[in-house]
Structure formats: C-alpha cells, structure tokens
Design an enzyme around this catalytic site. Structure first.
Site, short mmCIF file in Angstrom:
data_model
loop_
_atom_site.label_atom_id
_atom_site.label_comp_id
_atom_site.label_asym_id
_atom_site.label_seq_id
_atom_site.Cartn_x
_atom_site.Cartn_y
_atom_site.Cartn_z
N GLY A 205 0.79 -1.23 0.00
CA GLY A 205 0.00 0.00 0.00
C GLY A 205 0.82 1.28 0.00
CE LYS A 223 4.87 15.28 -1.20
NZ LYS A 223 5.21 13.93 -0.70
#
Length: 453
Positions: A205, A223
């Site tokens: 995940g 970012k």
C-alpha cells in the site's frame, strides 16, 4: 441520516463574535479528510486550548453521502456539491483534501472570492496553480495554508516561515516522497531490482496501482516547488524544475554506491546560487554516514542550510491519514489565531518576494555544479587508467577511480567519483568517453551530494 446544511448551520450565527468557534467546511472525506475528522474530535479540548477557541467541522462535501455519514455521523452537514462548502456563509475556512488540479482550483478560488481562508494538502494544485491562488488570497486578505502538502507530519513550512525567519536560506534538500524512499531502501537492504521493489511497495500500500507521480519524481517536484518558494521568496516554478525519477535506476548502481561509501536517495534540492536557484529532483549519492542516508522506509526528512542557524534537519512520516491530519489541523490552529487580525499580520503565503518582478531565475540543467558518480563498462580491467585520462582531458576533475566488485556474466565496471563540475562540461566528457573503444556499454551517471554546511 445527515443534516441539511442550511438548517444545521443556522444556530452558529448566535455565537459571540469574539470567541466564536472557527467553522470548518471540508471538501473530501477520504483518507486525509477522515483522519482530520477523527483527530479534531479526539483532541478537541487540546486543540481549542492551543488555538484560543474551538474548531468545529460543520460541513462536508462528499461524492458518497452514505459513506460520509458513516464517518462523521449526524453532527456534520453533508452535501454532494463542493461549491456549497466553498461559498456557504456559515463556513469560515475551507479544507480542500479532495485532490486534483482542475475542479479543486475552482473550489479554492471560489472560497477565496467569498472571503474564506483555505487549508489544503493538495501539492499538485499549488505547484500548478499556486501563483494564481496566492495572488487571489493576497487581494482578499485571507490565508492559504498548506503544511500537509509538503512533508506531511514534518512542520517544514512553519520552520521556514517562522523558526528560521531571521535567516537567509542557502539551500533546502529533502527526501520528500515516501514511496520512492521505501523502494530504494528495499533495493539496498534486500538486493531487489527496481521492478521487484516497486511490486512490494504496491502490495503493502505504499505505492498506487499507477505509481507514476511518485517514481517519476513529479510528486517530489511539486513539494520542492513549495519549499523553494518559501525558502527564497520566489514564485512557484514547477514547470522549470529538473525532474528525474528512479525508474531507470539499476540495482547494480545501488550496490556500487555502497561499495564507494554512499547510498542512493531520491533527493529534492533547491540551492541559491549567484545566477539563480537550482531546482531539481533526482536520485543522488549521499555519504553513507550522513544523517540523510539513515532515512529509510517510507520516512521523509528535510535539511536546511541557513546563514545564522546553520544546518537544521527535520524528520518524520511522509504519508498517512492522521499524520497528514496533524498538519492540516496545525494550519487550522494558525487560521484560528490569525482570523480577524489585519491582513498584514497573516503568515505570508510564500516568501517576501514571491510576487516580485526581479524574482530569482531557475538555473538550466547545464549550469548546475555538483560532483558526479560514473559507472563505465569496459572490456578489460587494465583500461581503468584510460577512462580516468579521458575525463581529465575533458576538464573533469577525478577524485576517485575504482573497479566494481565482479559480477558473473558482466564486463568489468569502472567507478568514478568526480570533483565539482558543471553539468554541461560533464555531459560533453561522457559523450567523448562513450565514443572510446575501451567502453563496452552506455555510461551511467548520477549526481553526488555531500549535504555539508
């Protein structure tokens, strides 16, 4: 069951203005939104004490109202229309955690136009449309806060704006994508190739079914764009960033870096130079003994070099529901403290010169000046000196030359660490090297970052 938004928000009009609850409308109730609701509810008293007043989630926009009602119960008004949240008169601040860059832009601009503060964890939105959004916020005198958009649990935006406010920032460098850091850690620790490490990240995940934004470096570049804007007071320049992911990285180079005393990390670097700012994301070699090299798994870290404070480093989780919620709620606390004061007192959206016409330029790739790692496949081990001599002829300073540990079925590999050299000069040298008869296959190059003060 869920409440009608108009009826359910009406009683909030009667609260006293001086101590009125900060009323939050949220667009999206997925991983981040549900985490934000849980943390707000669980830590309500502590958050109110720190903010100076209560913060209450009063309205949520969601695609699936039944699912949303199962998360927030009947205490929050629900709507399927995000614009209703963005424009509702009884919402003071809009939290946008739905993601995307199209409709999210419209919701955020609508909220600002209606005089509402905005908190978002949507780095793609800000990297692409941030200049427009921040200009609109300045015009309306509202706050746009986005701590959760950069390094999740690490309060790096607050550190740049407030903790390091007295400083001239020289550079910012960070591991700011947890998925790629997990993959690189697995490649080093378990000797996996890229494909196998990616598959493991997806199974656990850490990576999406389509991991392109992460593994191609785009998420980190979003970012980094925000970090650079805050560090240097420059506009958002995502389109000018040099972005290279880890998809072409070979396990052999991870092993060779270890042999030379380095580890490979996907690093975002924003460095101020006389001619402009380096703005780049790429896999680089970092000394194995450096703190940044010890950042493993899905963790993030950001290092800042400034003139007064010197080197500072910030470490924490780079993903997670409540980890991101922590940053979102910290922004809400800032809004609660600053709401109602003069606009000039608001925490600045970016740096002090972000809207200046003489803002710093982004340096082109050829002008970036760093050390480099080269892996040169050759036909015979006695050709190592010919490789070093070729680089010297092309004005590339050579710090170290070694042979890689032998691998079955592979030709000898010459490893080179260069001194500081412009990328343009190195590119020409590699082109010349590639044409030599001693070279048996394409030359691999990676940058080297010392991250020293």
């Amino acid at each position: 069951m869920y409440r009608d938004p108009v009826e359910s928000l009406e009683p909030l009009h009667h609260r006293q203005a001086a101590i009125r609850t900060l009323r939050v409308g949220m667009i999206g109730i997925g991983t981040v939104g549900s985490g934000t609701f849980r943390v707000l509810a669980r830590n309500r008293a502590d958050i109110a004490a720190r903010a100076g007043r209560s913060i209450e989630l009063v309205m949520v926009a969601a695609r699936n109202l039944e699912r949303a009602a199962g998360i927030v119960g009947d205490s929050v008004a629900l709507t399927a229309d995000p614009m209703q949240v963005a424009t509702h008169p009884d919402v003071d601040v809009v939290v946008e955690v739905a993601g995307g860059t199209g409709p999210a832009r419209d919701w955020v601009l609508a909220a600002i136009a209606h005089g509402k503060h905005v908190v978002t964890a949507n780095k793609a939105l800000l990297a692409v449309h941030g200049t427009e959004i921040f200009a609109a916020a300045r015009e309306k005198g509202v706050i746009v806060a986005y701590e959760g958009a950069v390094a999740v649990s690490i309060p790096i935006i607050k550190a740049l704006r407030e903790g390091l406010a007295a400083n001239r920032i020289e550079w910012v460098a960070g591991i700011i994508n947890g998925t790629t850091n997990f993959i690189l850690s697995k490649m080093r620790d378990e000797g996996l190739d890229f494909a196998a490490a990616l598959a493991q990240a997806q199974a656990l995940g850490y990576a999406e079914a389509d991991p392109s934004f992460d593994i191609e470096g785009i998420d980190a570049a979003h970012k980094l764009t925000l970090l650079a804007a805050n560090a240097f007071g420059m506009p958002l320049r995502f389109a000018d960033a040099q972005v290279e992911g880890i998809t072409a990285l070979q396990g052999m180079d991870v092993a060779c870096a270890e042999q030379l005393g380095y580890r490979i990390k996907l690093l975002g670097v924003a460095r101020r130079q006389a001619a402009g700012v380096e703005l780049r994301v790429q896999p680089v070699l970092v000394p194995a003994a450096h703190l940044m090299a010890q950042v493993n798994g899905s963790m993030n870290a950001v290092m800042v070099k400034s003139d007064a404070a010197g080197l500072t480093m910030y470490y924490g989780a780079g993903a997670g529901s409540e980890q991101t919620a922590s940053a979102v709620i910290a922004d809400l606390v800032d809004v609660a403290r600053l709401d109602g004061v003069h606009a000039a007192q608001h925490v600045p959206h970016l740096g002090v010169h972000a809207h200046a016409t003489n803002a710093l330029a982004v340096l082109p790739r050829a002008a970036v000046h760093t050390s480099h790692y080269l892996r040169v496949p050759v036909h015979a081990v006695n050709q190592i000196q010919a490789i070093a001599a070729s680089l010297a002829e092309q004005k590339v300073p050579v710090r170290q030359v070694a042979l890689a540990a032998e691998r079955p079925g592979m030709s000898p590999q010459v490893l080179v660490l260069t001194g500081q050299v412009e990328q343009g000069t190195l590119d020409l040298a590699v082109h010349a090297l590639q044409a030599r008869s001693e070279v048996a296959a394409p030359v691999t190059t990676l940058r080297v970052e010392s991250l020293e003060g």
